[in-house]
Design a protein around this motif. Structure first.
Motif, PDB file in Angstrom:
ATOM      1  N   GLU A 186       1.067  -0.830  -0.076  1.00 49.16           N
ATOM      2  CA  GLU A 186       0.071   0.025  -0.022  1.00 49.16           C
ATOM      3  C   GLU A 186       1.159   1.495  -0.056  1.00 49.16           C
ATOM      4  OE1 GLU A 186      -3.910   1.603   2.094  1.00 49.16           O
ATOM      5  OE2 GLU A 186      -2.295   1.275   3.819  1.00 49.16           O
ATOM      6  N   SER A 241     -11.810   5.396   3.724  1.00 45.07           N
ATOM      7  CA  SER A 241     -10.990   5.819   5.197  1.00 45.07           C
ATOM      8  C   SER A 241     -11.898   5.042   6.305  1.00 45.07           C
ATOM      9  CB  SER A 241     -10.935   8.173   4.940  1.00 45.07           C
ATOM     10  OG  SER A 241      -9.918   8.370   3.410  1.00 45.07           O
ATOM     11  N   PRO A 292      -4.942  -2.221   4.023  1.00 43.49           N
ATOM     12  CA  PRO A 292      -6.058  -2.362   2.974  1.00 43.49           C
ATOM     13  C   PRO A 292      -7.141  -2.722   2.366  1.00 43.49           C
ATOM     14  CG  PRO A 292      -4.051  -2.514   2.062  1.00 43.49           C
ATOM     15  CD  PRO A 292      -4.295  -2.156   2.837  1.00 43.49           C
ATOM     16  N   ARG A 339      -7.448   7.579   2.538  1.00 45.26           N
ATOM     17  CA  ARG A 339      -6.950   5.914   2.113  1.00 45.26           C
ATOM     18  C   ARG A 339      -8.126   5.789   0.777  1.00 45.26           C
ATOM     19  NH1 ARG A 339      -6.655   1.516   6.664  1.00 45.26           N
ATOM     20  NH2 ARG A 339      -4.188   1.031   5.574  1.00 45.26           N
ATOM     21  N   ARG A 368      -2.681   5.457   0.369  1.00 47.41           N
ATOM     22  CA  ARG A 368      -3.628   6.381   1.586  1.00 47.41           C
ATOM     23  C   ARG A 368      -2.501   7.718   1.029  1.00 47.41           C
ATOM     24  NH1 ARG A 368      -2.144   4.285   7.656  1.00 47.41           N
ATOM     25  NH2 ARG A 368       0.458   4.566   7.541  1.00 47.41           N
ATOM     26  N   THR A 390       2.291  -1.365   4.420  1.00 50.64           N
ATOM     27  CA  THR A 390       2.036   0.064   3.518  1.00 50.64           C
ATOM     28  C   THR A 390       3.542   1.072   3.801  1.00 50.64           C
ATOM     29  OG1 THR A 390      -0.099   0.139   4.345  1.00 50.64           O
ATOM     30  CG2 THR A 390       1.000   1.587   4.107  1.00 50.64           C
TER      31      THR A 390
END
Length: 330
Positions: free
Chosen positions: A85, A225, A233, A163, A153, A295
């Motif tokens: 992510e 989000s 995610p 997000r 993000r 992420t």
């Protein structure tokens, strides 16, 4: 990849002792990830399995009791890659710095497949002035790779974030710009990575823009989000994916939500039970998987280095597994 006919696919039911490293894995960790999505599997046999999984069984015994490992061979070489992510800098409003939009999906792209190509979308005003912008970011190269990852993000100037998750695409096939760089003689295959591609495009803005247009696929997003910052995610099952336990698969071969035993070879071998909770436009084939690394930049660097052979073995409910075998093999 050429289309695969059902007659070309072979199924082999294995024993758990044929899975390299099975006994050493953390089955409890895999069970927790399995529970994230098994409640969304509506078939009666899966519902029964999920109900028992929620009763707190011994994890290894649970998988060995209810499943059988099935090796699916579609005559294609196995390949493991990684995804992550990404985090981009952006804002909800356009400015001199933030001028590259992340778009929602227009109705035309939903109704017509294929729709316009990447070049046609970005070089015409077809989406301008329609309120389709979720956010604006400062780097078109990072935005391109956000589309490849399918979620990410956006860090806002006030310290908050947006997000975004995959909503859909324009219907054109994904084409690898890394392979195109090799074809053009820019790099050799072993030299290509996400960082190498990004740096080259930034050093060569005109040629780089043309290179990105080699991939006609264009991805649209939706804001997600509501997903807490400490969770991954959303994957294709609309649930958060988990670093190093979730994989993206080809759902024409692997049912989403299924446990999958991964035997990744290469420089850093991996033997781990993962859960098929995502898909990807480049993930095609029974022995093709994308491992979710997490992420941010460090996850991105690790994911970008992964391109290894091996094999993946799907854990199927017992009756489903044996139903795939020809009568002579039972």
């Amino acid at each position: 990849m050429a289309p695969v006919h059902a007659s070309d696919v072979q199924y082999d039911v294995l024993d758990f002792d044929q899975l390299s490293g099975w006994a050493e894995d953390d089955h409890e960790a895999a069970l927790r990830v399995f529970l994230n999505t098994c409640r969304d599997m509506k078939d009666p046999d899966w519902r029964a399995i999920c109900k028992f999984a929620n009763e707190g069984p011994d994890a290894r015994q649970f998988f060995e009791l209810f499943f059988r490992p099935v090796l699916i061979d579609d005559k294609q070489d196995a390949l493991f890659t990684g995804y992550f992510e990404p985090e981009l800098d952006g804002d909800r409003y356009r400015s001199d710095r933030f001028r590259y939009p992340i778009y929602k999906m227009p109705q035309e792209a939903l109704a017509q497949k294929p729709w316009l190509t990447r070049r046609e979308i970005l070089e015409t005003p077809v989406l301008a002035g329609r309120g389709l912008e979720i956010a604006w970011v400062d780097d078109p190269v990072e935005l391109f790779f956000l589309q490849i990852q399918g979620s990410g993000r956006v860090r806002l100037p006030d310290g908050g974030y947006i997000r975004v998750g995959y909503r859909g695409a324009n219907g054109h096939p994904y084409r690898s710009i890394g392979q195109e760089m090799v074809r053009r003689g820019i790099y050799n295959a072993h030299q290509v990575s996400a960082d190498v591609i990004k740096n080259w495009v930034r050093r060569n803005p005109v040629e780089g823009r043309d290179l990105l247009f080699h991939n006609p696929s264009y991805v649209f997003f939706r804001e997600v989000s509501k997903v807490p910052a400490d969770q991954g995610p959303l994957g294709a099952m609309n649930r958060s994916v988990t670093a190093m336990r979730s994989i993206a698969v080809d759902p024409s071969f692997v049912k989403l939500g299924s446990p999958v035993w991964v035997e990744k070879d290469g420089e850093d071998p991996l033997r781990r039970l993962m859960i098929a909770q995502d898909t990807g436009s480049a993930i095609k084939g029974a022995q093709r998987a994308d491992v979710f690394f997490g992420t941010g930049d460090s996850a991105g660097k690790a994911a970008g280095r992964l391109r290894d052979p091996g094999r993946m073995v799907v854990l199927m409910p017992i009756q489903r597994a044996y139903a795939l075998l020809p009568e002579s093999a039972i």
